[in-house]
Design a protein around this motif. Structure first.
Motif, PDB file in Angstrom:
ATOM      1  N   GLY A  41       0.914  -1.246  -0.007  1.00 51.06           N
ATOM      2  CA  GLY A  41      -0.038   0.071   0.005  1.00 51.06           C
ATOM      3  C   GLY A  41       0.729   1.302   0.085  1.00 51.06           C
ATOM      4  O   GLY A  41       0.465   2.456  -0.206  1.00 51.06           O
ATOM      5  N   LYS A  42       2.088   1.009   0.284  1.00 50.54           N
ATOM      6  CA  LYS A  42       2.952   2.260   0.420  1.00 50.54           C
ATOM      7  C   LYS A  42       2.418   3.543   1.166  1.00 50.54           C
ATOM      8  O   LYS A  42       2.404   4.595   0.812  1.00 50.54           O
ATOM      9  N   ARG A  43       1.934   3.138   2.346  1.00 48.97           N
ATOM     10  CA  ARG A  43       0.996   4.316   2.950  1.00 48.97           C
ATOM     11  C   ARG A  43       2.040   4.977   3.917  1.00 48.97           C
ATOM     12  O   ARG A  43       3.195   4.305   4.344  1.00 48.97           O
ATOM     13  N   ASN A  44       1.648   5.959   4.276  1.00 44.17           N
ATOM     14  CA  ASN A  44       2.173   6.945   5.458  1.00 44.17           C
ATOM     15  C   ASN A  44       1.610   8.144   5.543  1.00 44.17           C
ATOM     16  O   ASN A  44       1.062   8.548   4.602  1.00 44.17           O
ATOM     17  N   TYR A  86      -3.210   4.239   9.852  1.00 41.36           N
ATOM     18  CA  TYR A  86      -2.936   3.466   8.844  1.00 41.36           C
ATOM     19  C   TYR A  86      -2.331   2.052   9.282  1.00 41.36           C
ATOM     20  O   TYR A  86      -2.834   0.998   8.928  1.00 41.36           O
ATOM     21  N   SER A 123       5.961   4.232   3.197  1.00 39.07           N
ATOM     22  CA  SER A 123       6.965   5.076   2.360  1.00 39.07           C
ATOM     23  C   SER A 123       7.688   5.922   3.628  1.00 39.07           C
ATOM     24  O   SER A 123       7.058   6.419   4.756  1.00 39.07           O
TER      25      SER A 123
END
Lengths: 297, 297
Positions: B103-106, B115, B134
């Motif tokens: 998901g490359k969340r942050n 998250y 990320s």
């Protein structure tokens, strides 16, 4: 009309550069909303989030330029929360507000296209006007978003200098005198250079925190064609003097986000006694007026 | 058992360091799945994505260490796609596979917590074993994820050096001789230093692309306690020789992702005539064997 021009028109029409951050959190919802939640299911909470955000939207519509729903809080509720996110975006757009979906998404090119399509595309299930995007993967990860902006008159806001205390770890690193955030700004300026609308701004906005006033002034100069979304006002510590450098001489070019200070205004010391939970929407209204007044330079 | 130790156990049990990337795309689905989609609704496509991914999971279970569903493609279908993502994650875990949700969340700290909670927390609607994250927002954006990893024996994979051609724009910038990606690696090593499991690895993995073999060797040395997720194998151009440097002397410490080359193997020249669309699962199986064989050093 391009996203950048629509944002300029919204600021002029409302006389406001305020962006209301829609960050619903279970524990902080006002009592009338929280107490009406039946059970503890994601669906029940999602309905509460929709009601909470939509009632705020109804209060601030016509009085602020835009709203910024934070995807993370909706995602926390699972698919039901994502349905609520869509309902909130649709309600805000119907109310005439521009929507910045705060998702800080990105990936390599072909996958970035999927994110751009998901939030901004022709058949987007969320149908947002714009999306926040992370630049860590470089130029070819941003291009698909810019292409979708071109096709759909949409916008993005690329993270440049974030408002949190630890953001500098990577963002402030200098190479030959240039910081990482300035390198991102350079790329954004290049993207916008061939895409400037009547307002003088292009589709690629940036995020520069209110908590770094010096860098905000620097970025305003380096980003002549970029709308700057300024988070960190209010609860995170930034004040009116801190954000002033983000604007151009016409009072355009920046919108200032406040989330908690507006949406949970009923819990702020200065509003708590006067309004409290019962009149939480009056607190939202007063906090909006207060922020608009602070930002009338 | 900690996520890092579970991953080590999965690699040992399967004798495979393959991670199968689950990237469903409408246009590339094999004919038997695509033709069965009735109408063009998100629900219909979401059901097709679930079926497609779950059938792949059934073929690769017990033969690879983990799977990596790419959130963007599910998100593209809206909330219905997010339901499918949850079903795919649950099916993979039931099949004994570890799940890396890509998901490359942050975001800033308090939002990063949302998250982390959304994908890895106690009441996570998606219930993933791990999540890609990320690093652009710095240390305080990663800490909430590490805390949830501690509580839930979950893992994260922090982007260090991505596989795309443009990744170097920010990641390769040097300050006093140290690249940005190396600065991220330093932080990851610090997080892991007090959290190493019996396998010698900690909960904070990293992403280093197969397309940068030199940097992979460098990162293996700088990241003694970090599982490295290596994307870019196969369709993106990386080969077995390119990823070898990612492993420790026991053959642990890295998993190699392939998405298109496995899940759309029926369209690859070497499998097309033999299997074609009708026997697409046989093509998935053959491509999995092929990749496992290539990665047996």
């Amino acid at each position: 009309m391009s996203f950048a021009d629509r944002l300029a028109a919204a600021v002029k029409a409302t006389g406001s550069v305020t962006c209301v951050g829609l960050d619903p959190r279970k524990a902080q919802l006002p009592a009338p909303i929280r107490d009406a939640v039946s059970g503890d299911s994601p669906d029940a909470w999602a309905a509460a989030y929709t009601q909470f955000c939509n009632e705020i939207i109804d209060v601030v519509a016509g009085r602020v330029a835009c709203v910024k729903p934070q995807a993370a809080f909706f995602e926390q509720l699972g698919p039901a929360g994502m349905v609520a996110l869509g309902e909130v975006i649709a309600h805000a757009r119907q109310a005439g507000l521009l929507v910045i979906t705060d998702g800080k998404r990105n990936d390599i090119g072909s996958t970035a296209t999927a994110y751009a399509d998901a939030y901004l595309g022709q058949q987007s299930p969320w149908g947002s006007d714009s999306l926040t995007v992370s630049p860590y993967l470089g130029r070819d990860s941003l291009e698909p978003f810019v292409e979708v902006c071109d096709q759909r008159e949409a916008g993005i806001f690329v993270l440049v200098k974030t408002s949190n205390p630890g953001g500098g770890l990577l963002q402030d690193r200098k190479t030959d005198g240039q910081t990482v955030y300035s390198a991102v700004a350079e790329l954004v300026t290049e993207f916008n250079s061939t895409r400037l609308g009547q307002s003088g701004y292009g589709p690629v906005g940036t995020v520069v925190g209110a908590t770094y006033p010096e860098q905000l002034a620097e970025m305003r100069a380096e980003l002549p064609g970029s709308w700057i979304l300024i988070p960190g006002f209010g609860a995170q510590g930034g004040g009116a003097a801190d954000v002033q450098a983000g604007f151009d001489e016409r009072g355009l070019g920046a919108v200032v986000n406040s989330s908690r200070h507006i949406i949970f205004a009923h819990a702020r010391p200065e509003f708590k006694d006067k309004f409290g939970d019962a009149q939480w929407l009056d607190a939202v209204s007063a906090a909006t007026d207060d922020m608009n007044a602070q930002l009338r330079f």
